[in-house]
Design a protein around this motif. Structure first.
Motif, PDB file in Angstrom:
ATOM      1  N   ASP A 245       0.824  -1.214   0.000  1.00 14.99           N
ATOM      2  CA  ASP A 245       0.000   0.000   0.000  1.00 14.99           C
ATOM      3  C   ASP A 245       0.858   1.263   0.000  1.00 14.99           C
ATOM      4  O   ASP A 245       0.377   2.337  -0.384  1.00 14.99           O
ATOM      5  CB  ASP A 245      -0.933   0.012   1.212  1.00 14.99           C
ATOM      6  CG  ASP A 245      -1.989  -1.071   1.136  1.00 14.99           C
ATOM      7  OD1 ASP A 245      -2.200  -1.601   0.025  1.00 14.99           O
ATOM      8  OD2 ASP A 245      -2.599  -1.402   2.175  1.00 14.99           O
ATOM      9  N   HIS A 246       2.091   1.143   0.470  1.00 17.09           N
ATOM     10  CA  HIS A 246       2.981   2.298   0.547  1.00 17.09           C
ATOM     11  C   HIS A 246       4.192   2.133  -0.371  1.00 17.09           C
ATOM     12  O   HIS A 246       5.240   2.741  -0.147  1.00 17.09           O
ATOM     13  CB  HIS A 246       3.452   2.505   1.996  1.00 17.09           C
ATOM     14  CG  HIS A 246       2.329   2.718   2.957  1.00 17.09           C
ATOM     15  ND1 HIS A 246       1.869   1.724   3.792  1.00 17.09           N
ATOM     16  CD2 HIS A 246       1.557   3.809   3.210  1.00 17.09           C
ATOM     17  CE1 HIS A 246       0.880   2.185   4.529  1.00 17.09           C
ATOM     18  NE2 HIS A 246       0.656   3.444   4.191  1.00 17.09           N
ATOM     19  N   TYR A 248       4.686   3.312  -3.137  1.00 12.46           N
ATOM     20  CA  TYR A 248       5.032   4.546  -3.844  1.00 12.46           C
ATOM     21  C   TYR A 248       6.083   5.357  -3.088  1.00 12.46           C
ATOM     22  O   TYR A 248       6.790   6.185  -3.686  1.00 12.46           O
ATOM     23  CB  TYR A 248       3.781   5.398  -4.063  1.00 12.46           C
ATOM     24  CG  TYR A 248       3.178   5.938  -2.794  1.00 12.46           C
ATOM     25  CD1 TYR A 248       3.537   7.204  -2.318  1.00 12.46           C
ATOM     26  CD2 TYR A 248       2.262   5.197  -2.068  1.00 12.46           C
ATOM     27  CE1 TYR A 248       2.991   7.701  -1.144  1.00 12.46           C
ATOM     28  CE2 TYR A 248       1.716   5.683  -0.901  1.00 12.46           C
ATOM     29  CZ  TYR A 248       2.071   6.938  -0.441  1.00 12.46           C
ATOM     30  OH  TYR A 248       1.532   7.422   0.720  1.00 12.46           O
ATOM     31  N   LEU A 249       6.183   5.163  -1.780  1.00  9.43           N
ATOM     32  CA  LEU A 249       7.103   5.967  -0.980  1.00  9.43           C
ATOM     33  C   LEU A 249       8.570   5.740  -1.357  1.00  9.43           C
ATOM     34  O   LEU A 249       9.328   6.713  -1.475  1.00  9.43           O
ATOM     35  CB  LEU A 249       6.871   5.699   0.505  1.00  9.43           C
ATOM     36  CG  LEU A 249       5.580   6.293   1.072  1.00  9.43           C
ATOM     37  CD1 LEU A 249       5.337   5.794   2.503  1.00  9.43           C
ATOM     38  CD2 LEU A 249       5.628   7.812   1.051  1.00  9.43           C
ATOM     39  N   ALA A 251       9.640   4.956  -4.223  1.00  9.61           N
ATOM     40  CA  ALA A 251       9.798   5.609  -5.526  1.00  9.61           C
ATOM     41  C   ALA A 251       9.965   7.113  -5.360  1.00  9.61           C
ATOM     42  O   ALA A 251      10.801   7.744  -6.016  1.00  9.61           O
ATOM     43  CB  ALA A 251       8.586   5.302  -6.413  1.00  9.61           C
ATOM     44  N   VAL A 252       9.173   7.697  -4.449  1.00  9.02           N
ATOM     45  CA  VAL A 252       9.304   9.126  -4.158  1.00  9.02           C
ATOM     46  C   VAL A 252      10.693   9.429  -3.602  1.00  9.02           C
ATOM     47  O   VAL A 252      11.348  10.407  -4.003  1.00  9.02           O
ATOM     48  CB  VAL A 252       8.215   9.587  -3.166  1.00  9.02           C
ATOM     49  CG1 VAL A 252       8.468  11.022  -2.702  1.00  9.02           C
ATOM     50  CG2 VAL A 252       6.831   9.481  -3.797  1.00  9.02           C
TER      51      VAL A 252
END
Length: 471
Positions: A245-246, A248-249, A251-252
């Motif tokens: 769920d996280h 993307y973090l 990647a950021v």
């Protein structure tokens, strides 16, 4: 010898060996340095006994009150090198006074917080405020070394380390006493008089910039600071709650990290000079040791304690008593070797004992005599004292004097990254509770981490030179 005598003794011994005309370290700086540096550990350790009553007061589960801990670590990890860079640019006095003033403001905000959200916000403000004293102290040490000609102020460095360890030991006891006297609000209220004391001592004793010997920087790299903060925050948020769920973090963090590197390499006055840092392999090795050592230290502290309470069915106070020798061993180790500026021996001994302590965890089960976990905890306390002190001394010798504040802040950042890695490891291995099997799996991971620490230490030949040259 009492702890108080030990702190005074290691602080006093640094006068030996100075040039006869140097005048010695300005001892009036010691009190504000030590008082400011304990603000973070006292607030971290007192909160450990207050999470349950705070949760009861706001009707919040442990998953929500845990943000009171992580908010402080997250804010501090980002703020330490940022404020350290500001110290490099403007000198320690304004940052020290501003930071300690924020500590008092955070205390007042927490006392009158109507809900958990504002209480968490006060912890963020507290993390920022408590991030000023340590880089300011390291800057002052370097400035005084320039003035006196004393290259290795090991006594003052040891005094800072001992005072932080002492306050971490008594923090939970102090927090319990304050809660018993007037409720959980008092552990936040105490920041107000502590802040006032720092402001008075800092205002009276810290030198103004004109009195300092080190040249301040010219500009502040705001864009670089923003990209650095974005990278650290995204990475640490993922560590606190890893999962798809996280996803993307990371990647950021990767994108902002790449942007940070691109920006810094093109600046004439970057926030963190990556070109110099890349060419300073000994300092990079010190940061790596800090990360590895504190991953093990925090994972042991949290994981071992949870196992004692859940699998051995000990009360929090009983588990605290078993951990007390660990903190005592750390303090004794620091006092005994603190005045010696050499670091290689401390790091080697600390790494070997840390490996042995992690191996000792594999011996634990619910039927083992209580003296065994006490002995393991005591052994693990020795590297906690030796490695933290040695890395601090190594950084003092390896960092660019013009960037001492930001370099010292980064050392703290790597320690807090280790704390979050430890938290993630504990969550992974204790998914079904703090079982003996989970503890053994955690121990195997920590054996690998400790072995890496020993390898990095043995391979770093530059450590032989640290502390040899004394004026």
């Amino acid at each position: 010898m009492t702890i108080r005598q030990g702190i005074g003794r290691v602080a006093g011994r640094m006068r030996r060996g100075r040039p006869p005309d140097a005048g010695g370290f300005d001892r009036k700086l010691v009190a504000p340095m030590i008082l400011g540096s304990i603000l973070n550990p006292v607030n971290s350790s007192m909160l450990a006994v207050a999470l349950i009553p705070i949760g009861a007061a706001f009707g919040a589960p442990p998953s929500e009150t845990a943000w009171l801990v992580t908010a402080l670590y997250l804010a501090t990890a980002v703020a330490q090198p940022v404020i350290g860079r500001l110290v490099d640019a403007y000198g320690p006095r304004p940052l020290y006074l501003t930071g300690t003033a924020l500590v008092g403001l955070a205390g007042l905000m927490a006392v009158f917080a109507p809900g958990l959200g504002l209480l968490i916000a006060s912890r963020v403000l507290l993390g920022i405020g408590t991030s000023a004293a340590y880089p300011a102290s390291m800057y002052l040490l370097r400035s005084e070394a320039e003035r006196t000609g004393l290259r290795n102020p090991s006594g003052i460095l040891a005094a800072l380390s001992v005072s932080n360890q002492v306050i971490a030991v008594i923090g939970p006891t102090l927090g319990g006493l304050l809660i018993g006297l007037g409720g959980w609000h008092l552990i936040f209220t105490i920041n107000v008089p502590l802040s006032a004391a720092c402001l008075v001592l800092g205002g009276l004793r810290l030198p103004r910039r004109a009195d300092l010997r080190l040249a301040p920087g010219q500009r502040i790299d705001v864009v670089g600071i923003g990209l650095f903060a974005g990278t650290i925050v995204a990475f640490m948020l993922f560590l606190m709650e890893p999962g798809l769920d996280h996803a993307y973090l990371p990647a950021v963090a990767l994108v902002t990290g790449a942007g940070f590197a691109w920006w810094e390499l093109r600046r004439t006055q970057p926030f963190i000079d990556l070109r110099v840092l890349r060419g300073n392999a000994p300092l990079l090795a010190t940061y790596a040791r800090q990360l590895l050592a504190f991953t093990t230290i925090y994972a042991f502290l949290y994981g071992f304690t949870q196992w004692l309470e859940e699998s051995r069915s000990l009360s929090p106070s009983q588990a605290g008593l078993i951990l007390l020798p660990m903190s005592g061993a750390a303090i004794v180790a620091t006092v005994l070797v603190g005045r010696r500026p050499q670091v290689r021996g401390k790091l080697l001994v600390g790494a070997v004992i840390q490996v042995a302590g992690c191996a000792g965890l594999l011996l634990l089960d619910v039927s083992i005599p209580v003296w065994v976990p006490v002995a393991i905890a005591t052994a693990v306390g020795i590297p906690q004292g030796l490695i933290g002190l040695a890395n601090q001394n190594a950084l003092y010798a390896q960092a660019d004097p013009a960037r001492m504040g930001s370099s010292a802040g980064l050392l703290r950042t790597f320690a807090y990254l280790g704390a979050l890695l430890a938290s993630a490891a504990n969550a992974a291995f204790y998914r079904h509770g703090a079982t003996t099997g989970g503890l053994h799996d955690l121990a195997l991971l920590l054996l690998v981490v400790s072995a890496l620490l020993l390898t990095v230490t043995v391979a770093d030949r530059s450590l032989r030179r640290v502390g040899r040259d004394r004026s």
